[in-house]
Design an enzyme around this catalytic site. Structure first.
Site, PDB file in Angstrom:
ATOM      1  N   ALA A  70       0.802  -1.212   0.000  1.00  0.00           N
ATOM      2  CA  ALA A  70       0.000   0.000   0.000  1.00  0.00           C
ATOM      3  C   ALA A  70       0.833   1.260   0.000  1.00  0.00           C
ATOM      4  O   ALA A  70       1.998   1.253   0.388  1.00  0.00           O
ATOM      5  CB  ALA A  70      -0.911  -0.018   1.222  1.00  0.00           C
TER       6      ALA A  70
ATOM      7  N   ASP B 207      -2.555 -11.405  11.697  1.00  0.00           N
ATOM      8  CA  ASP B 207      -1.149 -11.045  11.495  1.00  0.00           C
ATOM      9  C   ASP B 207      -0.682 -10.046  12.548  1.00  0.00           C
ATOM     10  O   ASP B 207      -0.164  -8.976  12.231  1.00  0.00           O
ATOM     11  CB  ASP B 207      -0.966 -10.480  10.082  1.00  0.00           C
TER      12      ASP B 207
END
Ligand code: ADP
Length: 290
Positions: free
Chosen positions: A19, A133
């Protein structure tokens, strides 16, 4: 109302693997601050970036807790990338603090950070959201010192579902053994290395200490001669003396090999360790990057 028109993109704040992140603000409130995270959606996913997928990410918008990053809006830009409008968290992440040798921190600070993490995880699980995560780099720090769980895997999986397993930079040290042995984990060379490190440190998973483990899809049998016995309290205390005997007990409960015996977030929060000295550092006194 068009969500795309609601925000103005400002300067670039940073770029990660999946990103590009921009500073932004509400068009009708120029003093406001948001982070606009533009996910680099993988070409083969672009057609699949349907309302269904966006709806799934949008579920995170319903979650509101001091230790979970606020997701204000979701929209897809003209180039069909996924844009997340997030709470702006300007004080970096926990990994930066841990790696900075100029920053000194002690047990009271760790207790404060761990408490914020545990409350964020508890809240997600209470709402049937799995982060998938959790690692220091995904724990962002607000201007008031509050630590927030960020970077939920759901959004990131649009960028590249395989990156996790093949890309060198992705930290693998936080994967629990049931995921390493699980179906979704295509075995790659480091899997064996990671599993053997866990066995050496905590003990080898066996049918005796983890009923059913040998039936897991990617279970790797250990030569009986190399089986390491399960570690007890003394081991955790020796490894993490700063935690103290009560803290070592909590760590042991959190690191149980068999996930059925592992302490849940709410159980962790009820542990005696939170109430004994030292008490957690207040947010305004927590160490921070210069
Ligand atoms: P990574 O976590 O791998 O660095 P990200 O794409 O998540 O990659 O973020 C890139 C950078 O953008 C981060 O290093 C950070 O500096 C900045 N950033 C990300 N999210 C926010 C946020 N909510 N508020 C402020 N800055 C952010």
């Amino acid at each position: 109302e068009d969500v795309r028109q609601k925000y103005v993109k400002d300067k670039k704040l940073g770029e990660g693997t999946y990103a590009v992140v921009f500073l932004g603000y509400l068009r009708n409130d120029p003093a406001s601050k948001v982070a606009i995270k533009k996910i680099k959606v993988n070409a083969e996913y672009k057609d699949g970036l349907t309302m269904d997928a966006i709806r799934e990410v949008k579920y995170l918008q319903e979650l509101s807790h001091p230790n979970v990053i606020a997701l204000h809006d979701v929209f897809s830009s003209k180039d069909q990338n996924l844009n997340l409008v997030l709470e702006f968290l300007p004080r970096g992440d926990l990994e930066m603090l841990i790696k900075d040798s100029d920053i000194q921190y002690g047990l009271a600070d760790i207790k404060a950070w761990m408490g914020m993490l545990a409350r964020g995880v508890w809240f997600c699980h209470e709402n049937f959201v799995l982060h998938r995560d959790i690692k220091p780099n995904n724990l962002l720090i607000a201007s008031d010192g509050e630590v927030k769980l960020a970077d939920f895997g759901l959004a990131r999986s649009f960028a590249d579902p395989y990156l996790n397993m093949t890309h060198q930079v992705i930290t693998r040290w936080y994967r629990p053994p049931e995921l390493l042995y699980g179906r979704d984990n295509t075995p790659v060379p480091w899997t064996y290395d990671q599993i053997s490190k866990i066995c050496d440190a905590f003990g080898t998973p066996t049918e005796a200490n983890w009923p059913g483990v040998s039936k897991l899809p990617n279970y790797i049998p250990t030569d009986p001669a190399s089986i390491v016995p399960l570690q007890g309290r003394e081991f955790f205390y020796r490894q993490f003396p700063t935690a103290g005997p009560v803290g070592a007990d909590l760590l042991m409960a959190m690191c149980s090999l068999d996930p059925r015996n592992r302490i849940t977030a709410v159980e962790a929060l009820r542990h005696h360790w939170w109430t004994i000295d030292p008490r957690p550092t207040r947010n305004e006194d927590l160490p921070q990057k210069q």
